[in-house]
Motif scaffolding. Sequence first.
Motif, PDB file in Angstrom:
ATOM      1  N   TRP A 220      10.037   2.386  19.550  1.00 59.27           N
ATOM      2  CA  TRP A 220      11.165   2.384  20.484  1.00 59.27           C
ATOM      3  C   TRP A 220      12.058   1.145  20.446  1.00 59.27           C
ATOM      4  O   TRP A 220      13.137   1.164  21.019  1.00 59.27           O
ATOM      5  CB  TRP A 220      10.647   2.577  21.918  1.00 59.27           C
ATOM      6  N   TRP A 273      15.278  22.240  24.678  1.00 60.27           N
ATOM      7  CA  TRP A 273      14.874  21.011  25.377  1.00 60.27           C
ATOM      8  C   TRP A 273      13.359  20.898  25.473  1.00 60.27           C
ATOM      9  O   TRP A 273      12.796  19.808  25.455  1.00 60.27           O
ATOM     10  CB  TRP A 273      15.511  20.945  26.771  1.00 60.27           C
ATOM     11  N   LEU A 281       8.359  12.978  23.846  1.00 62.74           N
ATOM     12  CA  LEU A 281       7.421  12.411  24.821  1.00 62.74           C
ATOM     13  C   LEU A 281       5.983  12.461  24.320  1.00 62.74           C
ATOM     14  O   LEU A 281       5.233  11.498  24.506  1.00 62.74           O
ATOM     15  CB  LEU A 281       7.538  13.143  26.170  1.00 62.74           C
TER      16      LEU A 281
ATOM     17  N   THR B   4      14.043  -4.206  25.954  1.00 63.52           N
ATOM     18  CA  THR B   4      14.965  -3.174  25.431  1.00 63.52           C
ATOM     19  C   THR B   4      14.197  -1.936  24.961  1.00 63.52           C
ATOM     20  O   THR B   4      14.681  -0.812  25.112  1.00 63.52           O
ATOM     21  CB  THR B   4      15.810  -3.724  24.256  1.00 63.52           C
ATOM     22  N   ALA B   5      12.993  -2.153  24.407  1.00 68.37           N
ATOM     23  CA  ALA B   5      12.192  -1.000  23.984  1.00 68.37           C
ATOM     24  C   ALA B   5      11.779  -0.167  25.199  1.00 68.37           C
ATOM     25  O   ALA B   5      11.866   1.069  25.182  1.00 68.37           O
ATOM     26  CB  ALA B   5      10.953  -1.470  23.223  1.00 68.37           C
ATOM     27  N   TRP B   6      11.338  -0.847  26.250  1.00 67.28           N
ATOM     28  CA  TRP B   6      11.005  -0.129  27.502  1.00 67.28           C
ATOM     29  C   TRP B   6      12.219   0.638  28.013  1.00 67.28           C
ATOM     30  O   TRP B   6      12.115   1.808  28.400  1.00 67.28           O
ATOM     31  CB  TRP B   6      10.562  -1.131  28.589  1.00 67.28           C
ATOM     32  N   MET B   8      14.910   1.690  26.401  1.00 62.47           N
ATOM     33  CA  MET B   8      15.243   2.831  25.537  1.00 62.47           C
ATOM     34  C   MET B   8      14.289   3.999  25.786  1.00 62.47           C
ATOM     35  O   MET B   8      14.704   5.149  25.900  1.00 62.47           O
ATOM     36  CB  MET B   8      15.127   2.431  24.053  1.00 62.47           C
ATOM     37  N   MET B   9      13.005   3.659  25.845  1.00 61.55           N
ATOM     38  CA  MET B   9      12.002   4.712  25.985  1.00 61.55           C
ATOM     39  C   MET B   9      12.126   5.423  27.341  1.00 61.55           C
ATOM     40  O   MET B   9      12.173   6.652  27.404  1.00 61.55           O
ATOM     41  CB  MET B   9      10.598   4.121  25.829  1.00 61.55           C
ATOM     42  N   THR B  12      15.332   7.510  27.612  1.00 61.60           N
ATOM     43  CA  THR B  12      15.256   8.742  26.806  1.00 61.60           C
ATOM     44  C   THR B  12      14.311   9.746  27.437  1.00 61.60           C
ATOM     45  O   THR B  12      14.619  10.934  27.557  1.00 61.60           O
ATOM     46  CB  THR B  12      14.776   8.405  25.376  1.00 61.60           C
ATOM     47  N   TRP B  13      13.145   9.259  27.842  1.00 61.65           N
ATOM     48  CA  TRP B  13      12.166  10.154  28.483  1.00 61.65           C
ATOM     49  C   TRP B  13      12.760  10.800  29.740  1.00 61.65           C
ATOM     50  O   TRP B  13      12.545  11.986  29.988  1.00 61.65           O
ATOM     51  CB  TRP B  13      10.907   9.370  28.853  1.00 61.65           C
ATOM     52  N   VAL B  15      15.961  11.357  30.486  1.00 62.32           N
ATOM     53  CA  VAL B  15      16.984  12.353  30.137  1.00 62.32           C
ATOM     54  C   VAL B  15      16.319  13.649  29.679  1.00 62.32           C
ATOM     55  O   VAL B  15      16.649  14.754  30.155  1.00 62.32           O
ATOM     56  CB  VAL B  15      17.913  11.805  29.011  1.00 62.32           C
ATOM     57  N   ILE B  16      15.352  13.519  28.771  1.00 68.03           N
ATOM     58  CA  ILE B  16      14.719  14.722  28.211  1.00 68.03           C
ATOM     59  C   ILE B  16      13.903  15.458  29.273  1.00 68.03           C
ATOM     60  O   ILE B  16      13.977  16.692  29.391  1.00 68.03           O
ATOM     61  CB  ILE B  16      13.847  14.348  26.996  1.00 68.03           C
ATOM     62  N   ALA B  17      13.158  14.703  30.071  1.00 69.77           N
ATOM     63  CA  ALA B  17      12.333  15.349  31.106  1.00 69.77           C
ATOM     64  C   ALA B  17      13.215  16.066  32.123  1.00 69.77           C
ATOM     65  O   ALA B  17      12.894  17.172  32.577  1.00 69.77           O
ATOM     66  CB  ALA B  17      11.445  14.316  31.792  1.00 69.77           C
ATOM     67  N   PHE B  19      16.348  17.331  31.743  1.00 72.01           N
ATOM     68  CA  PHE B  19      16.951  18.546  31.194  1.00 72.01           C
ATOM     69  C   PHE B  19      15.887  19.642  30.984  1.00 72.01           C
ATOM     70  O   PHE B  19      16.117  20.804  31.305  1.00 72.01           O
ATOM     71  CB  PHE B  19      17.657  18.249  29.859  1.00 72.01           C
ATOM     72  N   THR B  20      14.736  19.226  30.457  1.00 71.93           N
ATOM     73  CA  THR B  20      13.678  20.222  30.222  1.00 71.93           C
ATOM     74  C   THR B  20      13.239  20.848  31.542  1.00 71.93           C
ATOM     75  O   THR B  20      13.131  22.077  31.648  1.00 71.93           O
ATOM     76  CB  THR B  20      12.458  19.557  29.536  1.00 71.93           C
TER      77      THR B  20
END
Lengths: 544, 37
Positions: A220, A273, A281, B4-6, B8-9, B12-13, B15-17, B19-20
């Motif tokens: 990441w 999605w 994830l 920054t890694a935290w 980003m992760m 992203t998680w 956003v994806i969670a 929408f899903t």
Amino acid sequence: MSQKEGWGSRLGLVLAMAGNAVGLGNFLRFPAQAAQNGGGAFIIPYLVTFVLMGLPLLWIEWAIGRHGGQFGHHSCPGMFDKMGRAGWLKYVGVFGLFANLTIAAYYCYLESWTLAYVWHSVIGTFRDTLPSAFLDKYLGKPESGILSSPGEALFWFGLTLSLNVWFLSRGLAKGIELAAKIGMPLLIVFGAILAFRGLTLSTDSPNVKESPLVGLNFVWNPNFDGLLNPTTWLAAAGQIFFTLSVGMGSAHCYASYLRKKDDIALNAASAGWMNEFVEVLLGGSILIPISVAYLGLDAVMEATKGGGFALGFLTLPTLFNNWGWFAPVAGAMWFGLLFFAGITSSLAMGQPVMAFLEDEFKVPRSRSSLAFGAVTLALALPCIFFYHSGMFDEFDFWAGTFGLVVFALLESFIFAYVFGMDKGWDEITRGADMKVPLAFRFIIKYVTPLFILTVFVGSLIKPSKPWGESFSGLFSGDGWSLDPGSVIGKLLHVGVKDYAWFNAAGGMTNHFVEDITRLLLVLLFIGCAVLVYVALNRKKEPAQ
Amino acid sequence: MTTTAWAMMLATWTVIACFTGRFFWLVLTTPPHNDGD
């Protein structure tokens, strides 16, 4: 007959579609791609590409499928025949048969490995046997010559193929949907347990070299320079492309069993999605963090250069041994989730082939499933016996990689410019249970085809050096150095020394096997085209 | 992990969670169309 078939429930359809998309690549390919291409920065082009290419392609394929289904066609040749008046359209649909037949052949073999690994994890084979030694023996690696001599692998392949045929023979609701309803939830639960166990490893635990968070950081931590690198964008586009299982004809087929006013916009978005959820994830939180914890970052960085396959099949089984009584359970969960990811995808490859036989040749389902099994077996056996000579990889490259890009490129242009955006947009939005932003009309017409065209050209002429450096070299008169893995590079045997079909002793070489495989694939495509010609030219149908 | 890694992760998680979860919830709760044909 197939015309009377339908999905048992909306949930079943979405899970089956998500299962079609979720494959082994979600857990093995994605983390390696992310790690190699800028870490956290990779995810930016990845998500942008998902929205601009992946999601629109899903909608295109669902729309083509549901439209074709209204005419009684549940496989691509018939569907594409109904997208316009031109006679050549049905031959574009040949890709939808060819891809599924060829990919199923080698994919079912790979899927059978996961089933075998579940068994061997449970009985503790990897406690005292190195997975690499096990795999060589399992696949029957030849000491000399080109012919592999697998023993056990044939048994597991036979079992896996039989399972596929059995599920397919039961039909959509009682077979494919059942497999998805069992497989997908278990896959997510297994993945969540393994991710939790891996990420909570402490540096005080036996044999742990580094915190698993170092591995997560590796995946990441953003390297924003990668955003300006075309290689990163092409890698992201490639990953989105293959993770969604677009360009195969399987999504079209599943969607063709919907009714005219059933929703496709929300269903497709939900399945897409869900695939991203599993890939990012879960897929990003198992392989790399656990491997880094026990092997250290440097070893894992080196290992990911060859993709995630080696880590998944050759390294993880050994690392699980550090988990005591939980080791066999963890192994069974890891390879079990890979198996569920595999079988929900391979079932989606069988259905379009069966639907073609059922719709166009009136073959009953029980026989069409057996026919699919027989053809898959016939194509898989050469892959199995010539595995170490490169036949498996040739199938994967030409049918499972390049073929998909060609088909997706053609279908995106046909949808926007032959079928027409007015009809296409109406097809996507009819019965929609979500509002599809109007911007997607523009994206589907211009951006998505352009994106796929870029991926297509990129795969044709991929350079051996970075893209920027290669263009500079081209303009300064140094020419273009093709990568041996590019399409043209493969066709021209770039980087191959002593290209010959036979060695000094008169034995066949791997080059012979590779070229014969390419010939076999071309003949198979022509064979599919002839079948389509026979089927669709003899069938009188009502006008569109 | 770096900040920054935290970031980003987790971004992203999330956003994806979101929408899903949102789309899957809609799939589960939207009643089927009766005028399907």
